[in-house]
Design a protein around this motif. Structure first.
Motif, PDB file in Angstrom:
ATOM      1  N   HIS A  14       0.817  -1.210   0.000  1.00  0.00           N
ATOM      2  CA  HIS A  14       0.000   0.000   0.000  1.00  0.00           C
ATOM      3  C   HIS A  14       0.857   1.271   0.000  1.00  0.00           C
ATOM      4  O   HIS A  14       2.082   1.218   0.128  1.00  0.00           O
ATOM      5  N   ASN A  18      -1.931   4.573   4.170  1.00  0.00           N
ATOM      6  CA  ASN A  18      -2.948   3.527   4.005  1.00  0.00           C
ATOM      7  C   ASN A  18      -2.532   2.274   4.773  1.00  0.00           C
ATOM      8  O   ASN A  18      -1.619   2.319   5.596  1.00  0.00           O
ATOM      9  N   HIS A  81       1.431   0.545  -4.693  1.00  0.00           N
ATOM     10  CA  HIS A  81       0.822   1.848  -4.955  1.00  0.00           C
ATOM     11  C   HIS A  81       1.601   2.940  -4.239  1.00  0.00           C
ATOM     12  O   HIS A  81       1.953   2.802  -3.067  1.00  0.00           O
ATOM     13  N   SER A  82       1.898   4.030  -4.952  1.00  0.00           N
ATOM     14  CA  SER A  82       2.500   5.225  -4.359  1.00  0.00           C
ATOM     15  C   SER A  82       3.801   4.857  -3.631  1.00  0.00           C
ATOM     16  O   SER A  82       4.749   4.388  -4.255  1.00  0.00           O
ATOM     17  N   TYR A 145      -9.885  12.241   0.282  1.00  0.00           N
ATOM     18  CA  TYR A 145     -10.133  11.372  -0.872  1.00  0.00           C
ATOM     19  C   TYR A 145     -11.487  11.734  -1.488  1.00  0.00           C
ATOM     20  O   TYR A 145     -12.450  10.955  -1.403  1.00  0.00           O
ATOM     21  N   SER A 254      -5.278   7.961  -5.901  1.00  0.00           N
ATOM     22  CA  SER A 254      -5.722   6.760  -5.196  1.00  0.00           C
ATOM     23  C   SER A 254      -6.618   5.945  -6.116  1.00  0.00           C
ATOM     24  O   SER A 254      -7.833   5.843  -5.933  1.00  0.00           O
TER      25      SER A 254
END
Length: 274
Positions: A14, A18, A81-82, A145, A254
């Motif tokens: 993640h 998160n 992710h990220s 978000y 996201s």
């Protein structure tokens, strides 16, 4: 978190702030084909806070290496992710023979200044927030978000905080030292030292991408303010030996919470050939 135990292992990493359950909408699409696992990165979710605030890229990569070794995994697919994407790039550069596939979700060696400024500002303004209720935390997440689905917001609220015994308020599971570092408030290094470290990281990530021979998918949210289109193209078309690019509509940074269906379709096409 482990959802299934049969098939080639797929490790999900993640992003900053998160935790492992950010992938819950995606997992059912692949869990019958892969042994799907997700890691709470150090200082996030149910993982411990590091006593010395060691949250550098090398620290995270070493955690992944230790996990893969402890589980006896020879080859795996990594999806990041990220922050998790940058960790995945560096892990792949160090361990190219272990990768059966790689998915980099809205992450890159070079990030758009708009997105990094937004994330740093949020971290600086909310270094140690607390909330009267889960509903109040949900409203906080809606602000962070704005494009996320209601189900994603509820899940992030469920897994992102714990109730403090002293006063009953809800506080983030994420280490406040990590938030302070991202927000520029930890005071551990000068601006010059920070810029030099970032430059070294960028060079290491570009070099890592060039060493990764396995099929690699770069996923970009069409409205992302973190991964720019030029950098995404460069990664997929010029640097990665076997790079592919997928752009997910109606999604910002996201991607998996903004457009779960579009995200799932892009990844299943790549990892399942559908």
């Amino acid at each position: 978190v482990e959802w299934s135990q049969e098939g080639v292992p797929m490790l999900l990493l993640h992003g900053y702030s998160n935790e492992a359950h950010i992938w819950d909408d995606f997992v059912p699409t692949v869990s019958s084909h892969y042994r799907v696992l997700a890691l709470d990165l150090r200082g996030h979710g149910e993982s411990d806070w590091h006593p010395d605030g060691a949250y550098g890229y090398d620290d995270h990569v070493e955690d992944v290496e230790a996990l893969v070794e402890a589980l006896g995994i020879d080859r795996l697919v990594v999806v990041g992710h990220s922050l998790g994407g940058r960790i995945a790039m560096l892990y792949g550069g160090r361990n190219p023979d272990r990768l059966a596939g790689l998915v980099i979700v809205d992450s890159a060696p070079e990030l758009d200044a708009r997105g990094t400024a937004r994330i740093s500002m949020e971290a600086a303004e909310n270094q140690d927030p607390s909330f009267r209720s889960l509903a109040e935390f949900e409203q906080f997440l809606v602000h962070l978000y704005p494009a996320a689905t209601a189900a994603s917001i509820r899940r992030m609220a469920q897994h992102g905080v714990r109730q403090r015994e002293s006063d009953g308020r809800w506080v983030l599971k994420m280490d406040t030292a990590f938030r302070k570092a991202v927000g520029g408030g930890d005071g551990t290094m000068t601006r010059e030292e920070f810029e030099r470290q970032q430059d070294e990281s960028r060079k290491a990530m570009w070099a890592s991408l060039a060493k990764i021979p396995c099929p690699t998918l770069v996923v970009r949210g069409a409205a992302s303010d973190v991964l720019g289109p030029e950098i995404a193209d460069r990664m997929a078309e010029e640097v990665l030996p076997s790079g592919h690019l997928a752009i997910v509509a109606r999604a910002g940074h996201s991607v998996m919470t903004d457009n779960p269906e579009g995200f799932n379709a892009a990844l299943t096409k790549f990892v399942l050939g559908e």
